[in-house]
Design an enzyme around this catalytic site. Structure first.
Site, PDB file in Angstrom:
ATOM      1  N   HIS A  66     -11.490  -3.772 -21.758  1.00  0.00           N
ATOM      2  CA  HIS A  66     -11.369  -2.522 -22.527  1.00  0.00           C
ATOM      3  C   HIS A  66     -12.584  -1.598 -22.379  1.00  0.00           C
ATOM      4  O   HIS A  66     -12.775  -0.693 -23.188  1.00  0.00           O
ATOM      5  CB  HIS A  66     -11.165  -2.818 -24.021  1.00  0.00           C
ATOM      6  N   HIS A 166      -0.627   2.311 -16.222  1.00  0.00           N
ATOM      7  CA  HIS A 166      -0.921   1.974 -17.617  1.00  0.00           C
ATOM      8  C   HIS A 166       0.189   2.530 -18.500  1.00  0.00           C
ATOM      9  O   HIS A 166       0.465   3.723 -18.497  1.00  0.00           O
ATOM     10  CB  HIS A 166      -2.264   2.576 -18.030  1.00  0.00           C
TER      11      HIS A 166
END
Length: 242
Positions: A66, A166
């Site tokens: 992340h 994504h």
């Protein structure tokens, strides 16, 4: 794997050893920047090794950080996990600095992935030219839509970079993503976010598309193959500008 999935995406240091979110933990030995503690490295390795043992050699394990870690942390962790045959290493550092990403790439023998916070062809250009990432992850909802993402994917193909678009949105984003993935030669894997399979999210689309035995059928309805449901439209907040 019993449902047909061939890969999992995990953050092995996102939760502390006592079950708290790392970003909220007060444990001074569980920091995501700088040199990792021995406990964190051991815990991350043991967690990932347990997944490898449970899934066997046919399970692809994706490590997702992340972008909460820095280059020092990412290199240390990546090198520790190399023996576990990691599929790719997602957002080991923040994409605002391509040189940091390149530092990880040069020191870790795992393909590097990033892209949900890289925008347009111009944002991807330096990452691809420097071979800093090997898997690109553009998001149709924030980097220019279908046409721009298709151009990004074609540009990435020149540099032998694979694509995992994504997608952690709802049925519209999922349908549009599937259409793009179908027409590119460098498609790698489709991301099924846990939010996209929840009942409340599924009901926002007129049609229901869910993976069967780990794979999607491509929508064949007109357009992207999806529309907002009557429920979604009825419950939407309406803004009127004059």
């Amino acid at each position: 794997m019993a449902q047909g999935y061939t890969a999992i995406k995990v953050d092995p240091i996102g939760v502390t050893s006592d079950g708290k979110w790392a970003r909220e933990a007060s444990n001074p030995d569980w920091k995501l920047h700088g040199k990792l503690s021995a406990e964190m490295v051991r815990t991350a390795y043991e967690r990932t090794a347990a997944m490898r043992e449970a899934g066997g050699k046919d399970l692809d394990i994706i490590i997702e950080l992340h972008a909460y870690t820095d280059a020092i942390t990412a290199v240390q962790l990546g090198k520790a996990l190399e023996p576990l045959n990691i599929y790719y290493y997602e957002e080991p550092v923040h994409p605002l600095n391509v040189e940091n990403m390149l530092e990880v790439r040069k020191n870790v023998n795992i393909p590097i992935a990033s892209g949900e916070r890289i925008y347009t062809r111009w944002g991807y250009r330096e990452f691809l030219e420097k071979h800093a990432i090997q898997v690109i992850q553009p998001d149709l909802t924030n980097t220019g839509g279908i046409s721009e993402v298709k151009k990004i994917c074609d540009m990435a193909n020149i540099y032998d970079a694979a694509v995992q678009v994504h997608v952690c949105g709802g049925p519209i984003a999922t349908a549009a993503t599937l259409q793009v993935e179908t027409v590119i030669p460098n498609f790698l894997i489709h991301e099924v976010h846990e939010g996209a399979i929840k009942k409340d999210m599924v009901e926002l689309g007129k049609y229901t598309y869910q993976p069967v035995n780990g794979a999607y059928d491509i929508p064949t309805q007109p357009g992207i193959g999806q529309e907002l449901s009557e429920k979604a439209i009825a419950e939407a907040v309406v803004f009127t500008f004059k």
